[in-house]
Scaffold this motif. Structure first.
Motif, short mmCIF file in Angstrom:
data_model
loop_
_atom_site.label_atom_id
_atom_site.label_comp_id
_atom_site.label_asym_id
_atom_site.label_seq_id
_atom_site.Cartn_x
_atom_site.Cartn_y
_atom_site.Cartn_z
N ARG A 262 0.84 -1.19 0.00
CA ARG A 262 0.00 0.00 0.00
C ARG A 262 0.88 1.25 0.00
O ARG A 262 1.87 1.34 0.73
CB ARG A 262 -0.90 0.01 1.23
N ALA A 263 0.52 2.23 -0.82
CA ALA A 263 1.23 3.51 -0.90
C ALA A 263 0.51 4.52 -0.01
O ALA A 263 -0.33 5.29 -0.48
CB ALA A 263 1.29 3.99 -2.34
N MET A 264 0.83 4.51 1.27
CA MET A 264 0.06 5.30 2.22
C MET A 264 0.25 6.80 2.04
O MET A 264 -0.64 7.59 2.35
CB MET A 264 0.41 4.88 3.65
N ASP A 265 1.42 7.22 1.54
CA ASP A 265 1.62 8.66 1.30
C ASP A 265 0.68 9.16 0.21
O ASP A 265 0.16 10.29 0.29
CB ASP A 265 3.08 8.94 0.93
N LEU A 266 0.42 8.33 -0.79
CA LEU A 266 -0.51 8.72 -1.84
C LEU A 266 -1.96 8.52 -1.41
O LEU A 266 -2.83 9.34 -1.75
CB LEU A 266 -0.24 7.91 -3.12
N GLU A 267 -2.22 7.48 -0.65
CA GLU A 267 -3.59 7.27 -0.16
C GLU A 267 -4.03 8.39 0.76
O GLU A 267 -5.24 8.65 0.89
CB GLU A 267 -3.69 5.92 0.57
N ALA A 268 -3.07 9.06 1.41
CA ALA A 268 -3.43 10.18 2.29
C ALA A 268 -4.10 11.32 1.52
O ALA A 268 -4.78 12.17 2.12
CB ALA A 268 -2.18 10.70 3.00
N LEU A 269 -3.93 11.34 0.19
CA LEU A 269 -4.56 12.38 -0.63
C LEU A 269 -6.02 12.05 -0.97
O LEU A 269 -6.76 12.94 -1.39
CB LEU A 269 -3.78 12.56 -1.94
N HIS A 270 -6.43 10.80 -0.81
CA HIS A 270 -7.76 10.40 -1.26
C HIS A 270 -8.90 11.21 -0.63
O HIS A 270 -9.87 11.53 -1.31
CB HIS A 270 -7.99 8.91 -0.99
N PRO A 271 -8.84 11.56 0.66
CA PRO A 271 -9.94 12.36 1.21
C PRO A 271 -9.91 13.83 0.77
O PRO A 271 -10.80 14.59 1.14
CB PRO A 271 -9.74 12.24 2.73
N ARG A 272 -8.90 14.22 -0.01
CA ARG A 272 -8.72 15.62 -0.41
C ARG A 272 -8.68 15.72 -1.95
O ARG A 272 -7.62 15.85 -2.55
CB ARG A 272 -7.43 16.19 0.19
N PRO A 273 -9.84 15.64 -2.58
CA PRO A 273 -9.87 15.61 -4.06
C PRO A 273 -9.18 16.79 -4.72
O PRO A 273 -8.51 16.62 -5.75
CB PRO A 273 -11.37 15.59 -4.37
N PHE A 274 -9.30 17.98 -4.14
CA PHE A 274 -8.66 19.15 -4.75
C PHE A 274 -7.14 19.01 -4.73
O PHE A 274 -6.46 19.29 -5.74
CB PHE A 274 -9.08 20.44 -4.03
N VAL A 275 -6.61 18.55 -3.61
CA VAL A 275 -5.15 18.35 -3.52
C VAL A 275 -4.71 17.27 -4.50
O VAL A 275 -3.66 17.37 -5.13
CB VAL A 275 -4.76 17.99 -2.07
N LYS A 276 -5.53 16.23 -4.66
CA LYS A 276 -5.20 15.17 -5.62
C LYS A 276 -5.13 15.73 -7.03
O LYS A 276 -4.28 15.34 -7.83
CB LYS A 276 -6.24 14.05 -5.57
N ARG A 277 -6.04 16.63 -7.35
CA ARG A 277 -6.02 17.23 -8.69
C ARG A 277 -4.71 17.95 -8.95
O ARG A 277 -4.12 17.83 -10.02
CB ARG A 277 -7.19 18.20 -8.84
N LEU A 278 -4.25 18.71 -7.96
CA LEU A 278 -2.99 19.45 -8.13
C LEU A 278 -1.79 18.50 -8.16
O LEU A 278 -0.85 18.70 -8.94
CB LEU A 278 -2.83 20.47 -6.99
N ALA A 279 -1.83 17.47 -7.32
CA ALA A 279 -0.74 16.50 -7.31
C ALA A 279 -0.64 15.77 -8.65
O ALA A 279 0.46 15.52 -9.16
CB ALA A 279 -0.94 15.49 -6.17
N TRP A 280 -1.79 15.45 -9.23
CA TRP A 280 -1.80 14.78 -10.53
C TRP A 280 -1.19 15.67 -11.61
O TRP A 280 -0.45 15.21 -12.48
CB TRP A 280 -3.23 14.39 -10.89
N ARG A 281 -1.51 16.95 -11.56
CA ARG A 281 -0.93 17.87 -12.54
C ARG A 281 0.58 17.93 -12.39
O ARG A 281 1.32 17.97 -13.39
CB ARG A 281 -1.55 19.26 -12.37
N TRP A 282 1.05 17.92 -11.16
CA TRP A 282 2.50 17.94 -10.94
C TRP A 282 3.13 16.66 -11.50
O TRP A 282 4.20 16.70 -12.11
CB TRP A 282 2.80 18.08 -9.45
N ILE A 283 2.48 15.54 -11.30
CA ILE A 283 3.00 14.27 -11.82
C ILE A 283 3.05 14.31 -13.34
O ILE A 283 3.99 13.80 -13.96
CB ILE A 283 2.13 13.10 -11.32
N GLN A 284 2.05 14.93 -13.97
CA GLN A 284 2.07 15.06 -15.43
C GLN A 284 3.27 15.86 -15.91
O GLN A 284 3.82 15.59 -16.98
CB GLN A 284 0.78 15.73 -15.92
N LEU A 285 3.69 16.82 -15.10
CA LEU A 285 4.82 17.67 -15.48
C LEU A 285 6.17 17.05 -15.09
O LEU A 285 7.12 17.08 -15.87
CB LEU A 285 4.68 19.05 -14.82
N ALA A 286 6.22 16.50 -13.88
CA ALA A 286 7.50 16.05 -13.33
C ALA A 286 7.70 14.54 -13.40
O ALA A 286 8.80 14.05 -13.14
CB ALA A 286 7.63 16.52 -11.87
N GLY A 287 6.65 13.82 -13.75
CA GLY A 287 6.75 12.37 -13.77
C GLY A 287 6.28 11.77 -12.47
O GLY A 287 6.19 12.45 -11.44
#
Length: 351
Positions: A262-287
């Motif tokens: 389990r990737a608990m650092d990433l699962e910690a974002l699940h209750p925060r959809p807005f933060v997940k949206r921003l994190a996903w955009r960063w992943i698109q840019l930085a990998g």
């Protein structure tokens, strides 16, 4: 003051575009059960493999015993291979797609959940499509299946939003659109369950007729009555993401392979959809972030949900396993993106 307002408006616009603009993540609120520390403790002991077979067989997503005594494997290149008693592997079929789950009917007919082609039935003349993927058919991510003693098929459609190869987006979204289907013939099906977080491996107990399913993103194994569609949690809090599932008739244990902890650092974002949206955009840019070590992991539980056995193999730097089953007194494992078949001794009881 006016300058500060302009800057704030620009930053808000950039943030909004990042969160909701083209290519953004459709993030969902999601709170899966936390890993159970008692289950995690069962994976502290490392088990060495007995041997490695056929490294040239890539991506054996599922392993399935056949009625002819051979072991069948579904490969990334579309081939279905079988291992005979002498240890030789031979190609017995090819779907032309990406076969995932394999299952044999009581009459010996092979059915395949092919991620690209749908639910397939093998005939003397080739393959018959019983359920096709979208846009021509109802399936989006045909994943695994089991054939009941009366010939009915229970199969998983892992996600209605993401097809094969797009599982990371499904995970980040907290995608809960997976469903379980009961198929009674070509084109004939009904929905038994829906709203599941990447519903995946499935098998059944031939004595009771009960079906067992892995829900990957929640770390759960479910029990399902296919006659009533009643579902109950068999066990949850698994320390890894369960993939394929195999019911061992001899021991009565349900084996679940877990390709990743389990990737608990990433699962910690699940209750925060807005933060997940921003994190996903960063992943698109930085990998994507570095993946954790993914040693072979599998757990066996009894039909009352009690954990019985656990496997953790050595970290070999490869992807984790997606299937684990007891065959001929050994634990055979393979993976969606691994080379070859890794054979372990059946772990001793950790209780």
């Amino acid at each position: 003051m006016r300058f500060a307002i302009i800057i704030a408006v620009i930053l808000a616009a950039i943030t909004g575009l990042a969160a909701w603009g083209p290519g953004s993540l459709n993030a969902m609120h999601f709170e899966p059960p936390q890993p159970d520390p008692a289950l995690e403790a069962r994976f502290e002991t490392e088990t060495a493999p007995l041997r490695q077979e056929r490294n040239d067989l890539h991506g054996a997503e599922d392993l399935e015993p056949g009625p002819d005594g051979r072991l069948y494997a579904s490969l990334a290149d579309g081939r279905i291979m079988a291992r005979g008693p002498s240890g030789d592997w031979e190609m017995v079929a090819e779907t032309g797609g990406r076969p995932l789950g394999l299952a044999f009917a009581p009459d010996g007919t092979l059915f395949v959940a092919d991620a690209r082609l749908g639910l397939l039935r093998q005939t003397e003349g080739g393959w018959q499509t019983w359920l096709a993927p979208a846009p021509d058919g109802p399936l989006v991510f045909p994943d695994d299946l089991t054939v009941l003693e009366d010939g009915r098929i229970v199969m998983t459609d892992a996600s209605l939003r993401h097809g094969y190869g797009d599982h990371m987006a499904s995970f980040f979204e907290g995608d809960q659109t997976g469903r379980v289907l009961l198929v009674t013939g070509s084109g004939a099906y009904e929905e038994l369950a829906a709203g599941l977080g990447f519903i995946n491996g499935v098998d059944h107990d031939p004595e009771t007729g009960l079906v067992y399913l892995n829900e990957t993103w929640t770390g759960r194994i479910w029990q399902l009555d296919p006659d009533t569609a009643e579902m109950s949690v068999l066990i949850e809090g698994l320390p890894g993401y369960p993939d394929n599932l195999e019911f061992d008739r001899e021991s009565g244990l349900v084996w679940a392979a877990m390709p990743s902890p389990r990737a608990m650092d990433l699962e910690a974002l699940h209750p925060r959809p807005f933060v997940k949206r921003l994190a996903w955009r960063w992943i698109q840019l930085a990998g994507p972030p570095p993946l954790p070590a993914r040693p072979p992991m599998a757990i066996a539980v009894d039909t009352d949900g009690r954990p019985a056995l656990a496997l953790r193999g050595p970290d070999d730097g490869a992807d984790g396993i997606t299937t684990a089953l007891v065959w001929n007194g050994e634990l055979w494992t393979a993976g969606l993106a691994r080379d070859g078949i890794t054979v372990f001794p059946v772990p001793g009881d950790h209780e």
